[in-house]
Scaffold this motif. Sequence first.
Motif, PDB file in Angstrom:
ATOM      1  N   ALA A 147      -4.986   0.461  -6.046  1.00 39.94           N
ATOM      2  CA  ALA A 147      -4.413   0.185  -4.734  1.00 39.94           C
ATOM      3  C   ALA A 147      -5.522  -0.061  -3.712  1.00 39.94           C
ATOM      4  CB  ALA A 147      -3.559   1.358  -4.271  1.00 39.94           C
ATOM      5  N   HIS A 148      -5.291  -1.039  -2.854  1.00 44.49           N
ATOM      6  CA  HIS A 148      -6.096  -1.371  -1.668  1.00 44.49           C
ATOM      7  C   HIS A 148      -7.283  -2.296  -1.935  1.00 44.49           C
ATOM      8  CE1 HIS A 148      -3.437   1.254   0.334  1.00 44.49           C
ATOM      9  NE2 HIS A 148      -3.860   2.321  -0.297  1.00 44.49           N
ATOM     10  N   CYS A 149      -8.392  -1.786  -2.452  1.00 44.90           N
ATOM     11  CA  CYS A 149      -9.573  -2.641  -2.697  1.00 44.90           C
ATOM     12  C   CYS A 149      -9.910  -3.467  -1.462  1.00 44.90           C
ATOM     13  CB  CYS A 149      -9.335  -3.546  -3.905  1.00 44.90           C
ATOM     14  SG  CYS A 149      -9.067  -2.609  -5.415  1.00 44.90           S
ATOM     15  N   THR A 164      -4.975   4.006  -9.721  1.00 43.23           N
ATOM     16  CA  THR A 164      -5.562   4.914  -8.725  1.00 43.23           C
ATOM     17  C   THR A 164      -5.754   4.161  -7.409  1.00 43.23           C
ATOM     18  OG1 THR A 164      -7.331   6.553  -8.358  1.00 43.23           O
ATOM     19  CG2 THR A 164      -8.003   4.443  -9.294  1.00 43.23           C
ATOM     20  N   HIS A 165      -6.194   4.905  -6.376  1.00 36.69           N
ATOM     21  CA  HIS A 165      -6.595   4.280  -5.110  1.00 36.69           C
ATOM     22  C   HIS A 165      -8.075   3.930  -5.204  1.00 36.69           C
ATOM     23  CE1 HIS A 165      -3.235   6.860  -3.469  1.00 36.69           C
ATOM     24  NE2 HIS A 165      -3.027   5.792  -2.740  1.00 36.69           N
ATOM     25  N   GLY A 166      -8.482   2.799  -4.615  1.00 36.65           N
ATOM     26  CA  GLY A 166      -9.898   2.478  -4.627  1.00 36.65           C
ATOM     27  C   GLY A 166     -10.328   1.639  -3.445  1.00 36.65           C
ATOM     28  N   THR A 201       4.062  -2.678  -6.291  1.00 34.74           N
ATOM     29  CA  THR A 201       3.048  -2.160  -7.211  1.00 34.74           C
ATOM     30  C   THR A 201       2.384  -0.864  -6.752  1.00 34.74           C
ATOM     31  OG1 THR A 201       1.327  -3.525  -6.184  1.00 34.74           O
ATOM     32  CG2 THR A 201       2.515  -4.475  -8.052  1.00 34.74           C
ATOM     33  N   HIS A 202       2.719  -0.400  -5.545  1.00 34.15           N
ATOM     34  CA  HIS A 202       2.097   0.850  -5.074  1.00 34.15           C
ATOM     35  C   HIS A 202       2.954   1.491  -3.990  1.00 34.15           C
ATOM     36  CE1 HIS A 202      -1.076   3.745  -4.369  1.00 34.15           C
ATOM     37  NE2 HIS A 202      -1.013   3.502  -3.075  1.00 34.15           N
ATOM     38  N   HIS A 203       3.256   2.760  -4.166  1.00 34.75           N
ATOM     39  CA  HIS A 203       4.132   3.464  -3.228  1.00 34.75           C
ATOM     40  C   HIS A 203       3.906   4.960  -3.410  1.00 34.75           C
ATOM     41  CE1 HIS A 203       7.540   4.080  -0.646  1.00 34.75           C
ATOM     42  NE2 HIS A 203       8.069   2.888  -0.833  1.00 34.75           N
ATOM     43  N   HIS A 204       4.379   5.740  -2.434  1.00 32.80           N
ATOM     44  CA  HIS A 204       4.467   7.191  -2.588  1.00 32.80           C
ATOM     45  C   HIS A 204       5.837   7.568  -2.047  1.00 32.80           C
ATOM     46  CE1 HIS A 204       0.188   6.843  -3.219  1.00 32.80           C
ATOM     47  NE2 HIS A 204       0.073   6.262  -2.042  1.00 32.80           N
ATOM     48  N   PHE A 205       6.823   7.612  -2.944  1.00 35.73           N
ATOM     49  CA  PHE A 205       8.216   7.814  -2.510  1.00 35.73           C
ATOM     50  C   PHE A 205       8.383   9.079  -1.671  1.00 35.73           C
ATOM     51  CE2 PHE A 205      10.154   5.570  -6.513  1.00 35.73           C
ATOM     52  CZ  PHE A 205       9.637   4.371  -6.086  1.00 35.73           C
ATOM     53  N   VAL A 242       4.112  -1.566  -0.906  1.00 36.17           N
ATOM     54  CA  VAL A 242       4.539  -0.977   0.364  1.00 36.17           C
ATOM     55  C   VAL A 242       3.511   0.058   0.806  1.00 36.17           C
ATOM     56  CG1 VAL A 242       6.260   0.599   1.370  1.00 36.17           C
ATOM     57  CG2 VAL A 242       7.008  -1.337  -0.032  1.00 36.17           C
ATOM     58  N   ASP A 243       2.948   0.769  -0.176  1.00 29.80           N
ATOM     59  CA  ASP A 243       2.213   2.019   0.031  1.00 29.80           C
ATOM     60  C   ASP A 243       3.209   3.045   0.566  1.00 29.80           C
ATOM     61  OD1 ASP A 243       0.144   3.781  -0.176  1.00 29.80           O
ATOM     62  OD2 ASP A 243      -1.089   2.931   1.415  1.00 29.80           O
ATOM     63  N   GLY A 244       2.777   4.279   0.698  1.00 30.67           N
ATOM     64  CA  GLY A 244       3.725   5.311   1.116  1.00 30.67           C
ATOM     65  C   GLY A 244       4.292   5.032   2.499  1.00 30.67           C
TER      66      GLY A 244
HETATM   67 ZN    ZN Z   1      -1.404   4.849  -1.543  1.00 31.55          ZN
END
Ligand code: ZN
Length: 459
Positions: free
Chosen positions: A272-274, A235-237, A69-73, A323-325
């Motif tokens: 993402a994150h929280c 978004t990131h939060g 659900t969240h990545h930066h390829f 995964v996140d980036g």
């Molecule tokens: Zn991220």
Amino acid sequence: MEAVRRTVIENCAIATVDAEDTEHASGYLVLAGRRIESLGGGRAPEGLENVVHRIDATGHLATPGLVNTHHHFYQWLTRGLATDRNLFDWLVALYPAWARLDEPMVHAAARGSLAMMARGGVTTAADHHYVFPRGSGDLSGALVHAARDLGVRFTLARGSMDRGEKDGGLPPDFAVETIEDALAATEETVRQHHDTSFDAMTRVAVAPCSPFSVSTELMRRSAELARGLGVRLHTHGSETVEEEKFCHERFGMGPTDYFESTGWLGEDVWMAHCVHLDDSDIAALARTGTGVAHCPSSNARLAAGIARVPDLLAAGVPVGLGVDGTASNESGELHTELRNALLVARLGPHRETALTVRRALRLGTHGGARVLGREAEIGSLEPGKLADLVLWRMDTLAHASIADPVAALVLGAPAPVTASFVNGRRIVEDGRLRTADEDEIARTTRAQARRLAEITARG
Ligand SMILES: [Zn+2]
């Protein structure tokens, strides 16, 4: 009309991750075209017509495909750098390289990121791409084409940044867009690539980067744009204490209140994150149906903290895994996040009751589908849903002595993937991609990573 082609999979354990967590110690699945036609315990029904593949999956566990659900390829080209920094210092170290990205780099990085995830059981991946340096080419197109070529279902979260160094932000000024340019390009990306059909391989979301790299006006207008177009918001939060401090100093309120004031809480939002949430923040996410992409490895790598996942789940907040980036999670794998989510949660106040192995699997499958707004189509193994599933090999040295296959998958070594299907199409066979040459991808990503490093060094 051409008869539908069937694939029959038999003799495997099945964890459906449906509402009742139905499991079969030995069962079958029938895939018909792009969908799951039937499944259950025992042998497949006799007399099925037009069976083109029959797989004896003895020794395997079948699960829904994993959903990232969240990545930066793009970060595939900047792995292993600034390895001892917190988020803000790490960003400052890496932005000069990211600001020099171009289309061939982003295309290669996307292929690397997607290949790594796919061979580890990911069938759907979201990518949050927010770096669009001037003159860098069609980066959104590069991402969409990479996912399409590899056969991975894709959500492109078209990001943006407009708060550069001169406005007190972290990214260099030439790597940020104007508000008008960002909104126009985002709208164009939705029009070009967003597919609303049930079996869509590409969806687009509107995704300004974060409160500290985006102006309040761009946050507000992005939310309005997304709702006007009927697409989701990302978004990131609440990732770090530094972000919390920034929001209090700049906006006079914490991140969650800031998101609410700019239209960024709702059933169509996932964040993402929280990590840094108090009880009232969690209540706000639950009340509004806002989803969370939990990224336990990245949060640990950047020393961000431990997200309150058990409390989020208890409150009814939708939670998926990310995964996140890969600049903050170099492995680039999602199946290891099942384990890490469980282990990290147990270091928090709920200790051994924080997360069960089955709850961890649910986060990585059904939870992710819910967060991406695709719960009706994917995320569990049920008749009528799309045939996105994985056969994990459980009869080798790594897992054979573990009786419970779900415990083996979540707690054991990363399990080999014998087969992975997306829309009924097999994209992984015996741990290797069928849709691309992994060695070619490795060579190309290495070459593009060197190119980026050289251009960055020249300044
Ligand atoms: Zn991220």
